[in-house]
Design a protein around this motif. Structure first.
Motif, PDB file in Angstrom:
ATOM      1  N   ALA A  81       1.035  -1.236   0.139  1.00 38.26           N
ATOM      2  CA  ALA A  81       0.066  -0.055   0.177  1.00 38.26           C
ATOM      3  C   ALA A  81       0.953   1.214   0.049  1.00 38.26           C
ATOM      4  O   ALA A  81       0.639   2.404  -0.736  1.00 38.26           O
ATOM      5  CB  ALA A  81      -0.702   0.114   1.278  1.00 38.26           C
ATOM      6  N   ALA A  82       2.004   1.182   0.856  1.00 39.79           N
ATOM      7  CA  ALA A  82       2.814   2.375   0.891  1.00 39.79           C
ATOM      8  C   ALA A  82       3.717   2.610  -0.474  1.00 39.79           C
ATOM      9  O   ALA A  82       3.784   3.740  -1.222  1.00 39.79           O
ATOM     10  CB  ALA A  82       3.690   2.203   1.979  1.00 39.79           C
ATOM     11  N   ASN A  83       3.857   1.421  -1.200  1.00 41.46           N
ATOM     12  CA  ASN A  83       4.793   1.706  -2.494  1.00 41.46           C
ATOM     13  C   ASN A  83       3.587   2.078  -3.488  1.00 41.46           C
ATOM     14  O   ASN A  83       4.143   2.980  -4.303  1.00 41.46           O
ATOM     15  CB  ASN A  83       4.979   0.366  -2.788  1.00 41.46           C
ATOM     16  N   GLU A  84       2.293   1.601  -3.667  1.00 35.95           N
ATOM     17  CA  GLU A  84       1.573   2.115  -4.509  1.00 35.95           C
ATOM     18  C   GLU A  84       1.252   3.561  -4.231  1.00 35.95           C
ATOM     19  O   GLU A  84       1.053   4.520  -5.042  1.00 35.95           O
ATOM     20  CB  GLU A  84       0.247   1.632  -4.210  1.00 35.95           C
ATOM     21  N   GLY A  85       1.002   4.197  -2.508  1.00 31.87           N
ATOM     22  CA  GLY A  85       0.948   5.486  -2.672  1.00 31.87           C
ATOM     23  C   GLY A  85       2.143   6.270  -3.218  1.00 31.87           C
ATOM     24  O   GLY A  85       1.906   7.378  -3.646  1.00 31.87           O
ATOM     25  N   ALA A  86       3.532   5.839  -2.954  1.00 27.13           N
ATOM     26  CA  ALA A  86       4.609   6.400  -2.992  1.00 27.13           C
ATOM     27  C   ALA A  86       4.680   6.586  -4.704  1.00 27.13           C
ATOM     28  O   ALA A  86       5.159   7.434  -5.211  1.00 27.13           O
ATOM     29  CB  ALA A  86       5.771   5.753  -2.775  1.00 27.13           C
ATOM     30  N   TYR A  87       4.035   5.472  -5.539  1.00 28.07           N
ATOM     31  CA  TYR A  87       4.204   5.477  -6.926  1.00 28.07           C
ATOM     32  C   TYR A  87       3.217   6.365  -7.581  1.00 28.07           C
ATOM     33  O   TYR A  87       3.471   7.223  -8.414  1.00 28.07           O
ATOM     34  CB  TYR A  87       3.962   4.231  -7.405  1.00 28.07           C
ATOM     35  N   ARG A  88       2.121   6.710  -6.687  1.00 26.39           N
ATOM     36  CA  ARG A  88       1.199   7.686  -7.288  1.00 26.39           C
ATOM     37  C   ARG A  88       1.711   9.030  -7.227  1.00 26.39           C
ATOM     38  O   ARG A  88       1.468   9.932  -7.824  1.00 26.39           O
ATOM     39  CB  ARG A  88      -0.400   7.355  -6.528  1.00 26.39           C
ATOM     40  N   GLU A  89       2.284   9.192  -5.920  1.00 21.59           N
ATOM     41  CA  GLU A  89       2.816  10.487  -5.602  1.00 21.59           C
ATOM     42  C   GLU A  89       4.008  10.809  -6.537  1.00 21.59           C
ATOM     43  O   GLU A  89       4.024  12.092  -7.181  1.00 21.59           O
ATOM     44  CB  GLU A  89       3.510  10.427  -4.236  1.00 21.59           C
TER      45      GLU A  89
END
Length: 102
Positions: A81-89
């Motif tokens: 989930a953190a990785n997906e958030g960082a990717y989106r950011e």
């Protein structure tokens, strides 16, 4: 109901084939039931026999291993989930940077 000689012969041959197939199925069923009974006896024996010290340690280790696996599963979910958030950011930042350069 009367049948012709050829039809009677065909029915008789089919009956013989069916009887042979039935015997094969019965033999397979008997073998399967024998295996099932053996498995049932083994499981019953294992369930009612006292666990040795080694088995108790192994069961405890297995429980700890399963608990650790569950904890890792939760951690992996959080990291994904953190990785997906960082990717989106990062995607949004790159999109904004392209807009500034243009």
């Amino acid at each position: 109901m009367p049948v012709s000689g050829r039809r009677y012969k065909a029915l008789q041959q089919q009956h013989e084939l069916d009887a042979a197939e039935l015997e094969t199925v019965r033999a397979e069923l008997a073998e399967t039931l024998q295996r099932l009974d053996s498995s049932r006896k083994l499981v019953t024996t294992l369930m009612h026999s006292p666990a040795t010290t080694a088995e108790q340690r192994l069961r405890a280790e297995l429980r700890r291993s399963e608990e650790a696996r569950q904890a890792l599963d939760v951690r992996i979910t959080v990291l994904q989930a953190a990785n997906e958030g960082a990717y989106r950011e990062a995607y949004e930042l790159a999109k904004d940077a392209r807009g500034v350069r243009a």
